[in-house]
Design an enzyme around this catalytic site. Sequence first.
Site, PDB file in Angstrom:
ATOM      1  N   GLY A  82     -26.591 -90.363  40.456  1.00  0.00           N
ATOM      2  CA  GLY A  82     -26.923 -90.073  39.066  1.00  0.00           C
ATOM      3  C   GLY A  82     -27.372 -88.638  38.891  1.00  0.00           C
ATOM      4  O   GLY A  82     -26.915 -87.746  39.611  1.00  0.00           O
ATOM      5  N   GLU A  83     -28.247 -88.399  37.906  1.00  0.00           N
ATOM      6  CA  GLU A  83     -28.791 -87.070  37.573  1.00  0.00           C
ATOM      7  C   GLU A  83     -27.758 -86.161  36.919  1.00  0.00           C
ATOM      8  O   GLU A  83     -28.085 -85.080  36.466  1.00  0.00           O
ATOM      9  CB  GLU A  83     -29.323 -86.321  38.816  1.00  0.00           C
ATOM     10  CG  GLU A  83     -30.466 -86.964  39.525  1.00  0.00           C
ATOM     11  CD  GLU A  83     -30.929 -86.144  40.748  1.00  0.00           C
ATOM     12  OE1 GLU A  83     -30.450 -85.014  40.950  1.00  0.00           O
ATOM     13  OE2 GLU A  83     -31.772 -86.646  41.491  1.00  0.00           O
ATOM     14  N   GLY A  84     -26.467 -86.560  36.987  1.00  0.00           N
ATOM     15  CA  GLY A  84     -25.383 -85.682  36.532  1.00  0.00           C
ATOM     16  C   GLY A  84     -24.636 -85.054  37.700  1.00  0.00           C
ATOM     17  O   GLY A  84     -23.753 -84.217  37.504  1.00  0.00           O
TER      18      GLY A  84
END
Lengths: 359, 359
Positions: A319-321
């Site tokens: 995640g997080e981008g």
Amino acid sequence: MSGFGDASARVVPTDTGAAAEARSLHDRLTKPPGSLGRLEDAGVQLCAIARTCPPPVPETAAVAVFAGDHGVLAEGISPWPQAVTAQMVANFGSGGAAVNVLAGHVGADVVVVDVGVASELGDIPGLRRAKVRPGTANLAKEPAMTRAEAERALDVGAQLAAELVQDGHRCLLTGDMGIGNTTPSAALISILCSRSPAEVTGRGTGIDDERMHRKVEIVARAIERARDEGANEPVDLLASVGGLEIAALAGYIVGGAGARVPVLLDGVIASAAALVAAAIVPETVGYMVAGHRSTEPGATAALDHLGLVPLLDLGLRLGEGTGACLALPVLQAAAKVLRDMATFDSAGVSEGPAEGISP
Amino acid sequence: MSGFGDASARVVPTDTGAAAEARSLHDRLTKPPGSLGRLEDAGVQLCAIARTCPPPVPETAAVAVFAGDHGVLAEGISPWPQAVTAQMVANFGSGGAAVNVLAGHVGADVVVVDVGVASELGDIPGLRRAKVRPGTANLAKEPAMTRAEAERALDVGAQLAAELVQDGHRCLLTGDMGIGNTTPSAALISILCSRSPAEVTGRGTGIDDERMHRKVEIVARAIERARDEGANEPVDLLASVGGLEIAALAGYIVGGAGARVPVLLDGVIASAAALVAAAIVPETVGYMVAGHRSTEPGATAALDHLGLVPLLDLGLRLGEGTGACLALPVLQAAAKVLRDMATFDSAGVSEGPAEGISP
């Protein structure tokens, strides 16, 4: 300022004429037709979004990392303590997280937004403060948030998207941080894709079989409660079984579409938000590019539902981008191929009869 | 000058100690262990190659595009005329081909080498002239080249690799141009992976069923001839059923391994060359990174045989080094994650008990 309603009203279907022009140009470039595979599809989509061929190269990009906490953590669906959300927001601020490293690598700006972290955050460089509420309620027992709160989070995302495009960003990447957020994502994906909780619930950051069993049960319970409470319409569902960062992401995606830039989706949290965005404004799908295939089963279910084929498949589940950042150079390459390659004519290269491929 | 023999002698096994250090570091970085998937594996491999952790980031890279022609084109295995090889070399020189655009995008230098183009090439900016012979003989009927010619082509590749590393390049990408070169590649892959011609022969740039049937027959005939002529040892096989650019690529791969830099492989032509390199110097495999999964079935057969999992899977079937270029930013990202991310300790982030994943 442009809220979610304004953004929604601005979304128009992408341009099929520019897409056709791009397909035709691809067949004249010095390569066998179709030989650049999904890079060609991505280039066609960029033309459809920008309504021109060749498309502008999305050199300036930003990844918005929306952070929020989840009351459902009380059910023991994750081994990570809630405090990690705030600690990671601080880590984003000091540039030590994976998304900082990968965004820096690809030249994307990182914008971190507190849309619902449970604790009060201290002084964190660059943090945007837009807390709608300090974490959601426990969706296993009650609605995660009110409809008004969901709407405020949608506005936060849509406004940031508009601002980033206003500031010159030509591609918006989705990011998220929220311990426990694969659980609301699974609930939304299960409902919006008509899949069973067991099919779309994954191990998130990595959980054992016992906790996994519990997680599926919690997702099923939340869905049943939402149904009993009559939540059907997408914003009601978002409020009932979603998360604050998921709502903000849905707003951000619609905001990007409304501003006519490609929205590069990260993993399963982004996919859940994308389903919500598409349920509210179906035309947003044309602006979505799936960055990668997360290992979470819900991500694949959501992308299939949306008809999106991810650019990368690297077994990511962070995640997080991070996956969106890794995909950005591929998307930029797709634009540059259309802008910069020679044609058979211009380069004096003989065109082979492309049997079996072109009509 | 460093020839193929010198390069072969310099190849040492990669460093398992540095690899173990990288795995341990990965588990201390602020992310769930294993959550960066194959990016973590790539980082570990970069440490093993560089014999240190964190690894140097391969910022400076070069893609060598070896060009050669193929006598087997007389058998009608491709719809493209032989002249296209030379025309594309000119296109590389003027910067209009896909590899120019993609290498430029990722900051890699392009070096084009005539190792066996059939025609005399005119004035082409930057072209390296190292023609071993003007195209191969028709491998359906006779050996593609002599053993001495194969050895000279191996030298060309190994010497260029040594020179590029000498000049400061820290990652070598493979590229190729040669109308008809999926046919010798299929023959080499069939023999070296013990797969039937039908299993590993693909449609190349795109051919119809009839031509495809003929192509499989030609591959089978070449393999039978090579067997009848007693070609067993890898260099003899290369001479018998290979190509000049494939031989140069095999030398280049061994040259990169000998200089202890990662060699980023492109598609099916590179995979065939990698099999030859591995058959001669098995330790080279530790230095190979598979850039992408070509749609050619032979590429997957070869990568499976070598135990390599490609970074990208974008449905590419162009060659030239395009897939390797697209994969370079991912490889660089893998190094930066190890170099630049904070650890749980340094960032003050609580470490979750990573159940079910870590021991």
